[in-house]
Design an enzyme around this catalytic site. Structure first.
Site, PDB file in Angstrom:
ATOM      1  N   CYS A 160      45.127  29.510  33.152  1.00 12.63           N
ATOM      2  CA  CYS A 160      45.039  28.973  34.656  1.00 12.63           C
ATOM      3  C   CYS A 160      43.728  29.074  35.089  1.00 12.63           C
ATOM      4  O   CYS A 160      43.482  28.262  35.884  1.00 12.63           O
ATOM      5  CB  CYS A 160      46.176  29.675  35.481  1.00 12.63           C
ATOM      6  SG  CYS A 160      47.962  29.224  34.927  1.00 12.63           S
ATOM      7  N   ASN A 213      43.411  35.250  43.924  1.00 11.14           N
ATOM      8  CA  ASN A 213      44.703  35.229  43.596  1.00 11.14           C
ATOM      9  C   ASN A 213      45.799  34.951  45.009  1.00 11.14           C
ATOM     10  O   ASN A 213      46.894  34.365  44.638  1.00 11.14           O
ATOM     11  CB  ASN A 213      45.095  36.747  43.323  1.00 11.14           C
ATOM     12  CG  ASN A 213      44.316  37.533  42.512  1.00 11.14           C
ATOM     13  OD1 ASN A 213      44.148  38.729  42.404  1.00 11.14           O
ATOM     14  ND2 ASN A 213      43.952  36.838  41.342  1.00 11.14           N
ATOM     15  N   ASP A 245      51.300  46.365  35.260  1.00  9.86           N
ATOM     16  CA  ASP A 245      50.106  45.619  35.958  1.00  9.86           C
ATOM     17  C   ASP A 245      48.819  46.532  35.950  1.00  9.86           C
ATOM     18  O   ASP A 245      49.105  47.934  35.874  1.00  9.86           O
ATOM     19  CB  ASP A 245      50.064  44.968  37.271  1.00  9.86           C
ATOM     20  CG  ASP A 245      49.119  43.691  37.221  1.00  9.86           C
ATOM     21  OD1 ASP A 245      49.702  42.648  37.406  1.00  9.86           O
ATOM     22  OD2 ASP A 245      48.277  43.889  37.353  1.00  9.86           O
ATOM     23  N   CYS A 280      21.082  36.165  38.773  1.00  7.87           N
ATOM     24  CA  CYS A 280      20.635  35.645  40.133  1.00  7.87           C
ATOM     25  C   CYS A 280      19.029  36.237  40.161  1.00  7.87           C
ATOM     26  O   CYS A 280      18.470  36.362  39.178  1.00  7.87           O
ATOM     27  CB  CYS A 280      21.293  35.987  41.233  1.00  7.87           C
ATOM     28  SG  CYS A 280      21.286  37.670  41.653  1.00  7.87           S
ATOM     29  N   GLY A 328      50.894  35.493  39.658  1.00 12.56           N
ATOM     30  CA  GLY A 328      51.357  34.277  40.106  1.00 12.56           C
ATOM     31  C   GLY A 328      53.003  34.186  40.132  1.00 12.56           C
ATOM     32  O   GLY A 328      53.672  33.917  40.930  1.00 12.56           O
ATOM     33  N   ARG A 355      48.296  31.612  45.509  1.00 15.67           N
ATOM     34  CA  ARG A 355      49.677  31.809  44.713  1.00 15.67           C
ATOM     35  C   ARG A 355      50.263  32.916  44.567  1.00 15.67           C
ATOM     36  O   ARG A 355      51.541  33.192  44.357  1.00 15.67           O
ATOM     37  CB  ARG A 355      49.300  31.153  43.404  1.00 15.67           C
ATOM     38  CG  ARG A 355      48.383  31.842  42.330  1.00 15.67           C
ATOM     39  CD  ARG A 355      48.134  31.510  41.351  1.00 15.67           C
ATOM     40  NE  ARG A 355      47.256  32.210  40.476  1.00 15.67           N
ATOM     41  CZ  ARG A 355      45.964  32.433  40.653  1.00 15.67           C
ATOM     42  NH1 ARG A 355      45.214  31.969  41.696  1.00 15.67           N
ATOM     43  NH2 ARG A 355      45.297  33.210  39.912  1.00 15.67           N
ATOM     44  N   ASP A 405      50.314  35.988  31.420  1.00 15.40           N
ATOM     45  CA  ASP A 405      49.539  34.861  31.459  1.00 15.40           C
ATOM     46  C   ASP A 405      48.708  34.609  29.854  1.00 15.40           C
ATOM     47  O   ASP A 405      47.848  33.796  30.154  1.00 15.40           O
ATOM     48  CB  ASP A 405      48.803  34.662  32.704  1.00 15.40           C
ATOM     49  CG  ASP A 405      47.668  35.935  32.651  1.00 15.40           C
ATOM     50  OD1 ASP A 405      47.895  36.926  31.847  1.00 15.40           O
ATOM     51  OD2 ASP A 405      46.881  35.846  33.562  1.00 15.40           O
ATOM     52  N   ASN A 406      49.085  35.244  28.918  1.00 14.15           N
ATOM     53  CA  ASN A 406      48.345  35.354  27.681  1.00 14.15           C
ATOM     54  C   ASN A 406      49.464  35.333  26.629  1.00 14.15           C
ATOM     55  O   ASN A 406      50.485  36.016  26.869  1.00 14.15           O
ATOM     56  CB  ASN A 406      47.328  36.341  27.824  1.00 14.15           C
ATOM     57  CG  ASN A 406      47.807  37.703  27.564  1.00 14.15           C
ATOM     58  OD1 ASN A 406      48.261  38.234  26.825  1.00 14.15           O
ATOM     59  ND2 ASN A 406      48.088  38.436  28.937  1.00 14.15           N
TER      60      ASN A 406
END
Length: 478
Positions: free
Chosen positions: A286, A168, A160, A435, A139, A171, A228-229
């Protein structure tokens, strides 16, 4: 010993525009080794291939010329000043010699920059010479990397390990539908290169860890944190402090964002702002709480702006300031930050001198290996007996199938509703999807993993296998 190294004007582009840096060492050689380690771009200007100082570089320790001495072995004392004096021809030509030239095509491409007195030709050449590392291609990493590439930053590194998922694209604008399922590094590099072929994109595939962070970050001038962590955020901060690198910070959640620039040599670091992370699960990610797709574009653009300003030496940086943004009220606030003298890594008596176990520091225990996507009926039954409610079992079938038969304790979230109901799930929980036979639950697994849920497996064979091998009464089979 703490020694101040005075940097001459032609070489300041390699130290972020700073005229002096503080380094530790017992001898001149140790101080120089620290300088070249922290600012690798200086190597080709100061030393030969065999490590000896170039003939046109003089060294002064305080007011004494030590070039004729065995300078590497010369001892230093607390508060000494080591001055680098290279041979120069005078004025701007010396500066120009230290920076890469702009091609005719680049002059045209950056013409709007060149018209700005604060940027001009020299500033654009500084951007071309700069090496910037972005942590994450998600993001925040998407908009900031796009603007850095457009601005002409010469080398952009990206760390990454993820692949592009449909969730994804709301954003993460550096990716597109055509790159679904592709590694984010591959997708981002293709987009940035297309945007500006003059930019060199370096990719670092994998997670940033205590084992590789210093090696990766050392090769860049400035680091932009798009994580993000909390474990990675503290890791990036500590690595930047230990290496003397500026750290451009940004974070987002729902409709709110934060931005700052941490540089321990001049102001506080991230630990000065948040000495400790929140307990695991207290602050949702998020993936759990959601995020407005436009928000990372705003915060990521601020990060890119601060990075460009830092490189060209223009304006007032966010060092010592924290910007808060509320998208719903369209309101910015600014808070003053102070350096914490008791900070364990940048304070007066630091106790952290090397990278630590950041998962443990953030209260996250050793994670089981979830590399395999499936769990057998026998493994699930064993885990349900042992973990009880800690294990989240999600049935992704339709309501009419649920009414026919379901596993006791399971939670019904039909596959079609799952992307809209991610906020109902704990991102730290261990999740098993199932399932009828296993096909839909594998799709659910991909959605959850793509949204950042790390501990997800799919029940092999679905509820049908469960009824045959675990449900003695056969009531779960249909």
């Amino acid at each position: 010993m703490s020694v101040t190294v005075s940097i001459p004007t032609p070489l300041r582009t390699f130290t972020g525009g700073h005229d002096a840096v503080e380094l530790s060492g017992g001898t001149v050689g140790e101080v120089l080794d620290g300088l070249l380690t922290a600012h690798t771009g200086l190597k080709r200007h100061l030393v030969q291939e065999d490590g000896r100082l170039r003939n046109f570089v003089n060294l002064y320790l305080n007011d004494t010329d030590i070039r004729q001495l065995d300078s590497t072995a010369t001892p230093v004392s607390e508060g000494d000043v080591l001055t680098i004096v290279p041979s120069i021809a005078g004025g701007s030509p010396a500066v120009e010699a230290a920076l890469p030239k702009l091609s005719h095509a680049e002059v045209l491409r950056y013409s709007r920059h060149l018209l700005l007195p604060e940027v001009g030709v020299e500033g654009q050449r500084k951007l071309k010479a700069a090496r910037v590392l972005t942590i994450g291609a998600g993001g925040l990493g998407s908009p900031l990397s796009l603007y850095l590439a457009a601005a002409g930053v010469g080398t952009i590194g990206i760390v990454d390990f993820d692949v592009v998922d449909l969730t994804n694209l709301q954003r993460q604008i550096v990716h597109g539908t055509a790159t679904l399922g592709h590694p984010k590094l591959q997708s981002a590099k293709a987009r940035l290169t297309d945007l500006n072929p003059n930019v060199n994109v370096e990719t670092h595939d994998g997670r940033l860890t205590s084992a590789n962070a210093l090696e990766i970050l050392r090769e860049y001038d400035i680091v932009v944190d798009g994580t993000d962590n909390f474990p990675t955020r503290y890791l990036v901060n500590d690595a930047c402090v230990l290496l003397g690198k500026p750290n451009v910070y940004g974070s987002i959640f729902r409709f709110e964002g934060q931005a700052s620039l941490f540089y321990a040599k001049e102001g506080p670091c991230y630990r000065c702002l948040y000495a400790e992370p929140p307990p695991p699960g207290l602050v949702p990610s998020c993936a759990e709480g959601g995020v407005l797709g436009v928000l990372p574009g705003i915060i990521g653009s601020i990060q890119a702006l601060e990075t460009v300003k830092w490189i060209i030496g223009a304006g007032d940086s966010l060092v010592g300031r924290l910007v808060l943004f509320d998208a719903l009220k369209l309101r910015f606030r600014e808070l003053k930050l102070r350096k914490d003298p008791a900070c364990p890594i940048c304070g007066e008596n630091p106790t952290i001198r090397e990278l630590i176990d950041y998962e443990a520091f953030c209260g996250i225990g050793a994670e089981p290996d979830y590399a395999g996507p499936e769990i057998t009926v026998e493994e699930l039954k064993r885990d349900m007996d042992a973990k009880g409610s800690e294990l989240v079992l999600i049935d992704v079938r339709e309501p009419h199938e649920w009414e026919i038969a379901h596993i006791e304790g399971a939670r019904l979230i039909p596959l079609g509703q799952l992307p809209d109901r991610l906020g109902e799930l704990d991102g730290h929980a261990e999740i098993v999807t199932h399932c009828h036979h296993g096909a839909r639950s594998m799709k659910a697994l991909e959605i959850l993993r793509g949204a950042g849920f790390g501990k997800v497996r799919s029940l092999a064979g679905g509820i049908d296998a469960w009824a045959e091998r675990a449900d003695a009464g056969g009531m779960a089979r249909y």
